[in-house]
Design a protein around this motif. Structure first.
Motif, PDB file in Angstrom:
ATOM      1  N   ASN A 106      30.682  25.373  36.262  1.00 49.97           N
ATOM      2  CA  ASN A 106      29.483  24.300  36.792  1.00 49.97           C
ATOM      3  C   ASN A 106      28.890  24.505  37.988  1.00 49.97           C
ATOM      4  O   ASN A 106      27.537  24.089  38.048  1.00 49.97           O
ATOM      5  CB  ASN A 106      29.894  22.861  36.198  1.00 49.97           C
ATOM      6  N   GLU A 107      29.738  24.588  38.770  1.00 52.11           N
ATOM      7  CA  GLU A 107      29.193  24.714  40.313  1.00 52.11           C
ATOM      8  C   GLU A 107      30.147  25.785  41.233  1.00 52.11           C
ATOM      9  O   GLU A 107      31.397  25.829  40.918  1.00 52.11           O
ATOM     10  CB  GLU A 107      29.301  23.309  40.982  1.00 52.11           C
ATOM     11  N   GLY A 108      29.591  26.482  41.803  1.00 59.80           N
ATOM     12  CA  GLY A 108      30.331  27.399  42.633  1.00 59.80           C
ATOM     13  C   GLY A 108      30.705  28.694  42.117  1.00 59.80           C
ATOM     14  O   GLY A 108      30.442  28.873  41.042  1.00 59.80           O
ATOM     15  N   PRO A 109      31.539  29.573  42.634  1.00 63.44           N
ATOM     16  CA  PRO A 109      31.916  30.797  41.975  1.00 63.44           C
ATOM     17  C   PRO A 109      32.766  30.546  40.869  1.00 63.44           C
ATOM     18  O   PRO A 109      33.589  29.598  40.794  1.00 63.44           O
ATOM     19  CB  PRO A 109      32.226  31.540  43.274  1.00 63.44           C
ATOM     20  N   ALA A 110      33.098  31.640  40.172  1.00 64.87           N
ATOM     21  CA  ALA A 110      34.167  31.892  39.252  1.00 64.87           C
ATOM     22  C   ALA A 110      34.938  32.999  39.792  1.00 64.87           C
ATOM     23  O   ALA A 110      34.710  34.063  40.280  1.00 64.87           O
ATOM     24  CB  ALA A 110      33.683  31.995  37.757  1.00 64.87           C
ATOM     25  N   LEU A 111      36.490  32.712  39.493  1.00 63.84           N
ATOM     26  CA  LEU A 111      37.265  33.914  39.773  1.00 63.84           C
ATOM     27  C   LEU A 111      38.178  34.026  38.525  1.00 63.84           C
ATOM     28  O   LEU A 111      38.811  33.219  37.865  1.00 63.84           O
ATOM     29  CB  LEU A 111      38.370  33.264  41.010  1.00 63.84           C
ATOM     30  N   ILE A 112      38.288  35.383  38.242  1.00 62.60           N
ATOM     31  CA  ILE A 112      39.071  35.853  36.966  1.00 62.60           C
ATOM     32  C   ILE A 112      40.121  36.747  37.457  1.00 62.60           C
ATOM     33  O   ILE A 112      39.738  37.744  38.196  1.00 62.60           O
ATOM     34  CB  ILE A 112      37.986  36.361  35.801  1.00 62.60           C
ATOM     35  N   GLU A 113      41.300  36.374  37.071  1.00 63.41           N
ATOM     36  CA  GLU A 113      42.585  37.071  37.565  1.00 63.41           C
ATOM     37  C   GLU A 113      43.394  37.598  36.220  1.00 63.41           C
ATOM     38  O   GLU A 113      43.242  36.996  35.314  1.00 63.41           O
ATOM     39  CB  GLU A 113      43.349  36.379  38.605  1.00 63.41           C
ATOM     40  N   LEU A 114      44.112  38.975  36.590  1.00 68.27           N
ATOM     41  CA  LEU A 114      44.920  39.463  35.667  1.00 68.27           C
ATOM     42  C   LEU A 114      46.178  39.836  36.213  1.00 68.27           C
ATOM     43  O   LEU A 114      46.058  40.563  37.329  1.00 68.27           O
ATOM     44  CB  LEU A 114      44.225  40.517  34.859  1.00 68.27           C
ATOM     45  N   ASP A 115      47.354  39.486  35.913  1.00 71.13           N
ATOM     46  CA  ASP A 115      48.497  39.992  36.453  1.00 71.13           C
ATOM     47  C   ASP A 115      49.269  41.043  35.625  1.00 71.13           C
ATOM     48  O   ASP A 115      48.886  41.283  34.418  1.00 71.13           O
ATOM     49  CB  ASP A 115      49.646  38.886  36.436  1.00 71.13           C
ATOM     50  N   GLY A 116      49.700  41.919  36.298  1.00 75.13           N
ATOM     51  CA  GLY A 116      50.574  43.072  35.616  1.00 75.13           C
ATOM     52  C   GLY A 116      51.887  43.333  36.559  1.00 75.13           C
ATOM     53  O   GLY A 116      52.158  42.640  37.509  1.00 75.13           O
ATOM     54  N   THR A 117      52.709  44.424  35.944  1.00 72.27           N
ATOM     55  CA  THR A 117      53.822  44.705  36.695  1.00 72.27           C
ATOM     56  C   THR A 117      53.544  45.929  37.643  1.00 72.27           C
ATOM     57  O   THR A 117      54.119  46.158  38.748  1.00 72.27           O
ATOM     58  CB  THR A 117      55.104  45.012  35.670  1.00 72.27           C
ATOM     59  N   ALA A 118      52.926  46.904  37.085  1.00 71.16           N
ATOM     60  CA  ALA A 118      52.637  48.396  37.881  1.00 71.16           C
ATOM     61  C   ALA A 118      51.287  48.704  37.670  1.00 71.16           C
ATOM     62  O   ALA A 118      50.739  49.603  38.424  1.00 71.16           O
ATOM     63  CB  ALA A 118      53.532  49.476  37.436  1.00 71.16           C
ATOM     64  N   ALA A 119      50.446  48.303  36.617  1.00 70.79           N
ATOM     65  CA  ALA A 119      49.186  48.695  36.453  1.00 70.79           C
ATOM     66  C   ALA A 119      48.502  47.746  35.546  1.00 70.79           C
ATOM     67  O   ALA A 119      48.799  47.246  34.480  1.00 70.79           O
ATOM     68  CB  ALA A 119      49.101  49.855  35.859  1.00 70.79           C
ATOM     69  N   CYS A 120      47.275  47.088  36.316  1.00 66.42           N
ATOM     70  CA  CYS A 120      46.244  46.194  35.323  1.00 66.42           C
ATOM     71  C   CYS A 120      45.119  46.233  35.956  1.00 66.42           C
ATOM     72  O   CYS A 120      44.849  46.808  36.993  1.00 66.42           O
ATOM     73  CB  CYS A 120      47.054  44.770  35.530  1.00 66.42           C
ATOM     74  N   ARG A 121      44.255  45.851  35.071  1.00 68.49           N
ATOM     75  CA  ARG A 121      42.742  45.930  35.368  1.00 68.49           C
ATOM     76  C   ARG A 121      41.868  45.186  34.545  1.00 68.49           C
ATOM     77  O   ARG A 121      42.051  45.163  33.132  1.00 68.49           O
ATOM     78  CB  ARG A 121      42.297  47.346  35.189  1.00 68.49           C
ATOM     79  N   ILE A 122      40.979  44.374  35.114  1.00 61.95           N
ATOM     80  CA  ILE A 122      39.854  43.827  34.378  1.00 61.95           C
ATOM     81  C   ILE A 122      38.713  44.677  34.313  1.00 61.95           C
ATOM     82  O   ILE A 122      38.129  45.181  35.166  1.00 61.95           O
ATOM     83  CB  ILE A 122      39.555  42.480  35.021  1.00 61.95           C
ATOM     84  N   ASN A 123      38.615  45.178  32.869  1.00 59.55           N
ATOM     85  CA  ASN A 123      37.820  46.331  32.590  1.00 59.55           C
ATOM     86  C   ASN A 123      36.311  45.926  32.675  1.00 59.55           C
ATOM     87  O   ASN A 123      35.367  46.565  33.177  1.00 59.55           O
ATOM     88  CB  ASN A 123      38.124  46.862  31.244  1.00 59.55           C
ATOM     89  N   LEU A 124      35.979  44.568  32.383  1.00 55.95           N
ATOM     90  CA  LEU A 124      34.618  44.083  32.469  1.00 55.95           C
ATOM     91  C   LEU A 124      34.696  42.681  32.212  1.00 55.95           C
ATOM     92  O   LEU A 124      35.357  42.066  31.290  1.00 55.95           O
ATOM     93  CB  LEU A 124      33.839  44.857  31.471  1.00 55.95           C
ATOM     94  N   VAL A 125      33.668  42.025  33.103  1.00 57.64           N
ATOM     95  CA  VAL A 125      33.303  40.530  32.809  1.00 57.64           C
ATOM     96  C   VAL A 125      31.867  40.407  32.967  1.00 57.64           C
ATOM     97  O   VAL A 125      31.456  40.953  33.667  1.00 57.64           O
ATOM     98  CB  VAL A 125      34.056  39.608  33.947  1.00 57.64           C
ATOM     99  N   ALA A 126      31.426  39.756  31.837  1.00 53.91           N
ATOM    100  CA  ALA A 126      29.973  39.567  31.825  1.00 53.91           C
ATOM    101  C   ALA A 126      29.445  38.383  31.039  1.00 53.91           C
ATOM    102  O   ALA A 126      30.377  37.660  30.384  1.00 53.91           O
ATOM    103  CB  ALA A 126      29.624  40.728  30.544  1.00 53.91           C
ATOM    104  N   GLY A 127      28.106  38.084  31.404  1.00 55.03           N
ATOM    105  CA  GLY A 127      27.855  36.707  31.141  1.00 55.03           C
ATOM    106  C   GLY A 127      26.534  36.537  31.699  1.00 55.03           C
ATOM    107  O   GLY A 127      25.579  37.614  32.022  1.00 55.03           O
ATOM    108  N   GLU A 128      26.069  35.290  31.833  1.00 57.06           N
ATOM    109  CA  GLU A 128      25.019  34.983  32.513  1.00 57.06           C
ATOM    110  C   GLU A 128      24.883  33.803  33.286  1.00 57.06           C
ATOM    111  O   GLU A 128      25.913  32.901  33.185  1.00 57.06           O
ATOM    112  CB  GLU A 128      23.906  34.595  31.511  1.00 57.06           C
ATOM    113  N   TYR A 129      23.879  33.751  34.234  1.00 57.25           N
ATOM    114  CA  TYR A 129      23.734  32.409  35.171  1.00 57.25           C
ATOM    115  C   TYR A 129      22.961  31.565  34.447  1.00 57.25           C
ATOM    116  O   TYR A 129      21.836  31.945  33.790  1.00 57.25           O
ATOM    117  CB  TYR A 129      23.281  32.674  36.392  1.00 57.25           C
ATOM    118  N   SER A 130      23.123  30.203  34.260  1.00 60.79           N
ATOM    119  CA  SER A 130      22.154  29.439  33.699  1.00 60.79           C
ATOM    120  C   SER A 130      21.795  28.238  34.404  1.00 60.79           C
ATOM    121  O   SER A 130      22.599  27.882  35.584  1.00 60.79           O
ATOM    122  CB  SER A 130      22.637  28.783  32.562  1.00 60.79           C
TER     123      SER A 130
END
Length: 171
Positions: free
Chosen positions: A147-171
């Motif tokens: 609702n206010e301020g930034p968003a942080l999205i995290e993903l954990d892994g052991t040797a390889a991880c990746r957030i492929n895409l995060v999409a949305g909108e500002y409202s």
């Protein structure tokens, strides 16, 4: 409504995306795709719980931020640093704070230069989606909202991880 999309950094044990927000922007994540090699991995959604304002310039190649620590600031807190000049945010982890000197020290060098008036936001976990050792996609009109301020999205892994895409909108 203004759309956004971000790709996370390729990481071994952590991949993350910062969705910056300035003013009264509300971040609405509508889609996320993540890949991890860890059987018990989670896509973690964080939003701002406290904020402090930078009081003097801090260079990108140093760890010290000139900002009075927010109430309760402590080592290992996850923060998002936001630059008004560039409109970008980066993730950081607090190493120590000095309330007398009015400084916050990070465990690694700043990912961007900060100027007076920029912000340091304490990020609190607001939700998680299990990913496991797989690729997981989540989509809905609103998967997560800050609702206010930034968003942080995290993903954990052991040797390889990746957030492929995060999409949305500002409202």
């Amino acid at each position: 409504m203004i759309p956004f999309s971000f790709t996370g950094n390729a990481g071994s044990t952590l991949s993350h995306v910062v969705v910056p927000a300035s003013g009264f922007d509300r971040v609405r994540v509508q889609y996320a795709s993540a890949t991890s090699d860890k059987a018990a991995s989670f896509l973690t959604f964080r939003s701002q719980s406290r904020v402090t304002t930078v009081t003097a310039a801090s260079a990108a190649n140093q760890t010290v931020i000139n900002a009075p620590p927010y109430i309760g600031a402590a080592a290992n807190d996850v923060v998002v640093l936001f630059s008004n000049a560039t409109g970008t945010g980066v993730r950081g982890v607090i190493s120590s704070v000095d309330a007398v000197a009015g400084t916050i020290t990070l465990s690694a060098n700043l990912g961007l230069a900060l100027a007076s008036g920029d912000t340091v936001s304490l990020m609190a976990t607001r939700g998680q989606v299990p990913v496991g050792a797989a690729t997981k996609e989540v989509n809905a009109p609103t998967v997560f909202a800050a609702n206010e301020g930034p968003a942080l999205i995290e993903l954990d892994g052991t040797a390889a991880c990746r957030i492929n895409l995060v999409a949305g909108e500002y409202s």
